[in-house]
Design a protein around this motif. Structure first.
Motif, short mmCIF file in Angstrom:
data_model
loop_
_atom_site.label_atom_id
_atom_site.label_comp_id
_atom_site.label_asym_id
_atom_site.label_seq_id
_atom_site.Cartn_x
_atom_site.Cartn_y
_atom_site.Cartn_z
N HIS A 215 0.83 -1.21 0.00
CA HIS A 215 0.00 0.00 0.00
C HIS A 215 0.86 1.26 0.00
CE1 HIS A 215 -3.23 2.78 1.07
NE2 HIS A 215 -2.47 3.21 2.05
N GLU A 216 1.89 1.28 0.85
CA GLU A 216 2.70 2.49 0.97
C GLU A 216 3.55 2.72 -0.27
OE1 GLU A 216 4.27 5.99 2.66
OE2 GLU A 216 2.42 4.83 2.81
N SER A 640 -2.71 3.49 8.93
CA SER A 640 -1.61 3.35 7.96
C SER A 640 -0.27 3.57 8.63
CB SER A 640 -1.80 4.36 6.82
OG SER A 640 -2.96 4.08 6.07
N LEU A 662 -3.21 -4.22 5.38
CA LEU A 662 -4.07 -3.04 5.50
C LEU A 662 -5.20 -3.05 4.47
CD1 LEU A 662 -4.11 -0.47 7.26
CD2 LEU A 662 -2.90 0.69 5.41
#
Length: 828
Positions: A215-216, A640, A662
């Motif tokens: 995700h990051e 997050s 996540l």
């Protein structure tokens, strides 16, 4: 909020941010005194502004005063907002005196070092330094950028990385597309802040690149692509353009010279600033050419949106566009040779050409980054979607080329500034698709003069890029191989709601799974293929047992496809069936199950759990049962941050398969149990997957567990206890704390271990120092659970090496060679 409460809160913010308040008011007051509309007037401007000339004249104070004034009203408004937000955030992170030091210190270093470099470059005749030598700088952004970069060392893992990446990219883009001395000083101030932050913190801050979740990485690369795509807008809107990539800034000028005068005045290799400008303006005479220069940037923004959604199609689309821009830069700005020979030209020509050629590096670097990190974009496009898009783009391009050549041939004698032939048309047609900023600086051979020729000449490229943009939208939004179609996904969820599965059946909805549907019993099995091994995600679901027919049907299905079927993490009750089939089985994990209706924390065995609950209550921590969609934006960002800090601490990447991340929290059927303190700060989070029977939730399975590194001890015990209490009140039948992969108490004696036992034992031992699965199992035993063995069944012991590799790939799909070496060393 009532006025009195608002006033009290404002007063507290001002009291806790004295430097931010003071410098904001100082900038505002100085602007009102010296002129907020157009900034300080001359000669005052010469005394306040910084620059190479000013420092040579002895204006030692100018690096301090230059960051307290603005050039116009719009800049003043933006500076005040950014000062309050960014400097205020910096002061909250690192305190008042550090913020003051960073604000003025980074600015002074950036301006002084930049001016020294500027003077040295000017003395040797460097083109940019000569052009900007006498320019004054009034720029508060230099101090703001240096301050927030310094404060990044005090931020958490997630925001430290985001601040640094985005701030550096913005500073670099301004230097490339605007190129003013202030842009150069700002970049140096940002770099100074990057070095100053760890020194001020006086604690170890990782200087390397910390590991990121999928995700990051998607967020960072999408941000980088967006900034590089929007960068040319800086050149478009700037009134003065000295940046290496600033030629595109001519696009919005509205004074286009006549075609005939440009052709006559600009002879071959007579490269002057005015000639280059007039050639460019003539090429963009009309709306079509302006759009032609902007639409490729819009296509990159579409690709950036796809990156956020994890689309591999977006990766290759962005690589293709950036690769094209890099190639065009290389061709048109002189890095790569072209067919025509060049006569000897002046050294100044080659200096200009070399500077412009540097524009190749930005898109090329972006393309390389996307290729290197492509494994984080796991949503694969279907072959049909890729084929459709490629055929659409190629077909549109070929069709538009044919239209251009046909119209040009029909108007070859009257439609252009000179008669042309078929060779001229084919030599020129590809340039009709090229953004204006990349068109070669050699003079034009002909230009259109009639309405029809003008429409075709200026607009076929625009049509092509519009089709490319519109055609790219469905693959970004539609289904991919890692995202099922709505019909299949809905059917899987319908089967899950029927029941008949196990505690991990809901993991079938996760990306990466494919499905086999039982045509007789009506159930389904979720699986993923790694190499030639088909690993199931638990057992059959969607139909009441027995599931003998479904298991045998899936095995035949795999055999028909040349796969080795492996039932992974299925309940031990299937052992007798697999023995009848002649398969081998082994215990791979133990599911820990709690009965909420019997939940109580009385007795000596529960002392640790009771202490954790009491400790959390004394700290003012409360539990909150919710969904991800119901969270406010601030809470979602906190989750997050917590997740990224956890991932960054690992030497191996975030695991998958039966371990959610996540992204899996976002499912509307998943519930979250949060630990929230009195200030609304989330200390820890757990997620719970539902198990249904006849459409009713009868159980919840623990999946995602994360806590802040500095949260109180026992916060996870508190969350699980609160979840058990909640489920008891809701009448839930079972609460599964899930199974720690490759960790169980029913270990075979060393002499009785077969090859697979030893292989999985090695895998478990290697992963233990990083992920702590055995420690996790020990933690779950605090809650006095029932232990239910989970087994793996496989038909052919000869395939054990392939099965072991498949398990590693399933749990660690992004494992690189370096990480594999870390994994192998993990046992030590």
């Amino acid at each position: 909020m009532k006025p009195a409460a608002l006033a009290q809160r404002t007063a507290r913010l001002i009291a806790s941010h004295p430097f931010t308040t003071g410098v904001t008011l100082l900038i505002l007051v100085l602007a009102l005194i010296t002129g907020p509309i157009r900034g300080p007037h001359r000669p005052l401007r010469g005394w306040l502004g910084a620059g190479a000339v000013q420092l040579l004249d002895g204006h030692w104070w100018s690096p301090f005063t230059a960051v307290l004034f603005t050039d116009d009203l719009l800049e003043l408004i933006v500076v005040l907002v950014l000062t309050v937000v960014l400097v205020g955030a910096s002061e909250r992170l690192m305190g008042t005196w550090r913020t003051a030091l960073a604000f003025f210190g980074t600015a002074v270093v950036g301006i002084v070092v930049g001016a020294v470099i500027q003077v040295a470059a000017n003395d040797i005749g460097e083109l940019w330094a000569r052009n900007v030598h006498g320019l004054l700088v009034l720029d508060a952004f230099t101090a703001i950028g240096g301050t927030i970069m310094t404060a990044s060392a005090f931020a958490g893992t997630l925001w430290r990385r985001r601040i640094r990446v985005i701030t550096l990219l913005v500073a670099i883009m301004y230097l490339l597309y605007s190129g003013l001395p202030s842009d150069f000083y700002r970049l140096l101030a940002v770099l100074t802040g990057l070095a100053l932050g760890p020194l001020l913190r006086q604690a170890k801050v990782s200087g390397g690149w910390l590991r990121s979740s999928h995700h990051e990485v998607r967020v960072l690369l999408a941000s980088a692509l967006t900034i590089t795509a929007v960068g040319p807008v800086i050149g478009l809107l700037g009134s003065t353009r000295y940046g290496l990539l600033s030629p595109v800034g001519l696009l919005f000028s509205n004074e286009a010279p006549s075609a005939t005068s440009v052709i006559q005045r600009c002879q071959a290799f007579a490269v002057t600033r005015n000639c280059f400008r007039e050639l460019t303006l003539e090429r963009i005479n009309g709306l079509g050419p302006v759009l032609l220069s902007v639409l490729p940037l819009l296509l990159l923004l579409v690709a950036a949106y796809g990156l956020l959604r994890g689309r591999r199609f977006a990766v290759w689309l962005a690589v293709a566009v950036n690769g094209l821009l890099a190639l065009l830069s290389a061709l048109y700005y002189g890095i790569l040779p072209i067919a025509s020979a060049r006569p000897s030209v002046s050294p100044r020509y080659w200096e200009v050409t070399f500077i412009l050629a540097l524009s190749t590096l930005v898109p090329l670097a972006m393309a390389i980054l996307l290729v290197v990190f492509r494994r984080h974009f796991t949503v694969m496009p279907s072959a049909k979607a890729v084929r459709t898009y490629v055929l659409l783009v190629l077909g549109t391009g070929v069709g538009l080329v044919a239209v251009y050549v046909l119209v040009g041939w029909l108007q070859r004698d009257t439609g252009f500034t000179r008669p042309i032939d078929i060779g001229d048309l084919f030599a020129d047609v590809l340039e009709r698709f090229v953004p204006v900023s990349f068109l070669r600086r050699e003079p034009l051979q002909y230009l259109p003069t009639t309405p029809l020729a003008t429409i075709v000449y200026h607009n076929i490229g625009t049509v092509f890029w519009l089709v490319a943009i519109i055609g790219a939208i469905p693959p970004m939004l539609g289904r991919g191989l890692r995202r099922r179609g709505t019909t299949e996904d809905a059917h899987v969820r319908e089967l899950l709601h029927r029941g008949g599965g196990d505690a991990i059946s809901f993991m079938a909805t996760w990306p990466g799974n494919s499905y086999w549907f039982d045509p007789i019993g009506g159930g389904a099995i979720a699986y993923r293929v790694e190499g030639r091994v088909a690993l199931t995600t638990g057992g059959p679901f969607g139909a009441l047992g027995p599931h003998d027919g479904a298991i045998q049907g899936f095995a035949r299905f795999c055999d028909d496809n040349g796969w080795i079927p492996v039932f992974y993490s299925v309940e031990a009750r299937y052992t007798s069936l697999f023995e009848r089939l002649g398969w081998s089985t082994m215990t791979v994990a133990e599911e820990t199950v709690i009965r909420p209706q019997l939940w109580a924390t009385t007795g000596k065995k529960w002392q640790d759990v009771r202490s954790s609950i009491n400790r959390a209550q004394r700290a003012g921590i409360r539990s909150e049962w919710t969904t991800y969609a119901a969270l406010p934006l601030t809470s979602a960002v906190q989750l997050s941050d917590i997740s990224e800090q956890w991932v960054a601490e690992k030497d191996l990447p975030e695991m998958g398969f039966t371990l959610g991340g996540l992204d899996e929290l976002r499912d509307p059927e998943v519930r979250l149990m949060l630990a929230v303190d009195e200030d609304g700060r989330i200390e820890a989070v757990t997620s719970w997957l539902p198990t249904y029977r006849a459409g009713i939730v009868v159980g919840w399975t623990l999946d995602f567990m994360r806590r802040r590194p500095d949260s109180i001890n026992g916060v996870m015990e508190f969350l699980i206890a609160e979840a058990a209490t909640r489920m008891k009140d809701d009448g839930i039948e079972f609460m599964s704390l899930s199974a720690a992969p490759l960790a169980h108490t029913a270990a075979a004696q060393e002499g009785g271990k077969d090859t697979m036992d030893r292989l999985l034992g090695y895998l478990s031992s290697s992963l233990e120092p990083v992920y702590g699965f055995r420690s996790l199992l020990k933690f779950k035993q605090k809650f006095q659970p029932e232990l239910h063995p989970l087994i793996m069944a496989y038909p052919d012991p000869v395939a054990l090496p392939a099965i072991g590799i498949a398990l590693v790939r399933a749990y660690l799909p992004g494992l690189s060679m370096r990480q594999a070496a870390t994994f192998v060393r993990g046992r030590g």
